[in-house]
Enzyme design. Structure first.
Site, PDB file in Angstrom:
ATOM      1  N   ARG A 156      12.049  -0.279  -7.109  1.00 27.30           N
ATOM      2  CA  ARG A 156      12.222  -0.522  -5.678  1.00 27.30           C
ATOM      3  C   ARG A 156      13.466  -1.378  -5.417  1.00 27.30           C
ATOM      4  NH1 ARG A 156       9.334   2.339  -6.755  1.00 27.30           N
ATOM      5  NH2 ARG A 156      11.095   3.559  -6.013  1.00 27.30           N
ATOM      6  N   ASP A 167      12.469  -5.830   1.896  1.00 31.91           N
ATOM      7  CA  ASP A 167      13.888  -5.567   1.643  1.00 31.91           C
ATOM      8  C   ASP A 167      14.756  -6.660   2.267  1.00 31.91           C
ATOM      9  OD1 ASP A 167      14.833  -4.777   4.424  1.00 31.91           O
ATOM     10  OD2 ASP A 167      13.259  -3.286   4.161  1.00 31.91           O
ATOM     11  N   HIS A 194       5.629 -11.089   3.545  1.00 29.93           N
ATOM     12  CA  HIS A 194       5.043 -10.499   2.337  1.00 29.93           C
ATOM     13  C   HIS A 194       5.947 -10.623   1.116  1.00 29.93           C
ATOM     14  CE1 HIS A 194       2.600  -7.912   5.345  1.00 29.93           C
ATOM     15  NE2 HIS A 194       1.977  -9.038   5.058  1.00 29.93           N
ATOM     16  N   THR A 218       5.575  -1.291  13.415  1.00 29.20           N
ATOM     17  CA  THR A 218       4.403  -1.588  12.593  1.00 29.20           C
ATOM     18  C   THR A 218       3.144  -1.092  13.289  1.00 29.20           C
ATOM     19  OG1 THR A 218       3.093  -3.323  11.516  1.00 29.20           O
ATOM     20  CG2 THR A 218       4.240  -3.928  13.540  1.00 29.20           C
TER      21      THR A 218
END
Length: 231
Positions: free
Chosen positions: A58, A93, A108, A175
């Site tokens: 990732r 990211d 997160h 979201t």
């Protein structure tokens, strides 16, 4: 100078236009891995190396990605009103930072950092694989990704508690509200803006303003709404 506080909370829909996939793209799979395998504490206990390899991949993937127009406009907004705007994101990211946004709170965790499991120190890895990484603080090699998994606490959620107490306006971008209950937040904050592509009336009814379009198409209107509110 306005003392109003505007909380902007973004999710996967903000980064999807930069080509960054999430596990919500395909029925609980993320790059052909099940979420239970690679995003949970139980999966990590079962196969530690598989999870570390997954996050290495990732990390390498986002190296080639670029911030989109919405990232850039949000960065411009935050930097124009640094004392009024709190930038929260569920994304791991670094697109907001690469767009020039200061003081982003990652609820997160962050892909581009690692965390020492012995002393808890968080340190930058960038886009590299973590093989051979050693904690610069205690020199332990017991290192993991700095992304919160299902089954463990998220320390940055303290910023959500602050939102409940002090937000005068909340803007929710990209979201579904499944992980963080954004419908509940909208009920607490009188001035609320939602930007999503898909309509979910059960969730969306609590927002005072709804923009059903991609984040890049809504970015200018969000900028104007926030500016008008702060004025």
């Amino acid at each position: 100078m306005s003392s109003k506080k505007v909380y902007i909370l973004s999710g996967a829909g903000l980064s999807s236009e930069s080509g960054i996939r999430t596990f919500r793209d395909s029925d609980g799979l993320w790059e052909n891995y099940s979420i239970e395998e690679v995003c949970s504490t139980s999966g990590f206990r079962r196969d530690r190396q598989k999870v570390l390899d997954f996050y290495d991949a990732r990390r390498a993937d986002i190296k080639s990605k670029e911030p989109n127009y919405a990232h850039k406009r949000l960065a411009e907004l935050k930097n124009k009103y640094p004392d009024n705007i709190v930038m929260l994101t569920q994304n791991v990211d670094d697109m907001l930072e690469r767009a020039g946004c200061e003081d982003v709170v990652h609820l997160h965790g962050t892909l581009t950092d690692l965390r020492c499991e012995d002393c808890g120190h968080v340190f930058k890895i960038g886009y590299d694989a973590q093989e051979g990484a050693v904690c610069p603080k205690c020199e332990s090699d017991f290192i993991r990704h700095n992304v919160v998994m299902f089954g463990e606490s998220a320390p940055a959620y303290e910023h959500l508690r602050a939102l409940y107490d002090e937000a005068d306006m909340v803007v929710v971008i990209g979201t579904s509200g499944n992980v963080i209950d954004t419908a509940y937040i909208a009920q607490l904050v009188e001035n609320s803006v939602l930007n999503n592509i898909d309509v979910d009336e059960n969730h969306d009814q609590y927002f005072s303003k709804r923009l059903y379009k991609p984040a890049t198409k809504a970015a200018d209107e969000i900028f104007e709404l926030v500016e008008e509110f702060l004025a």
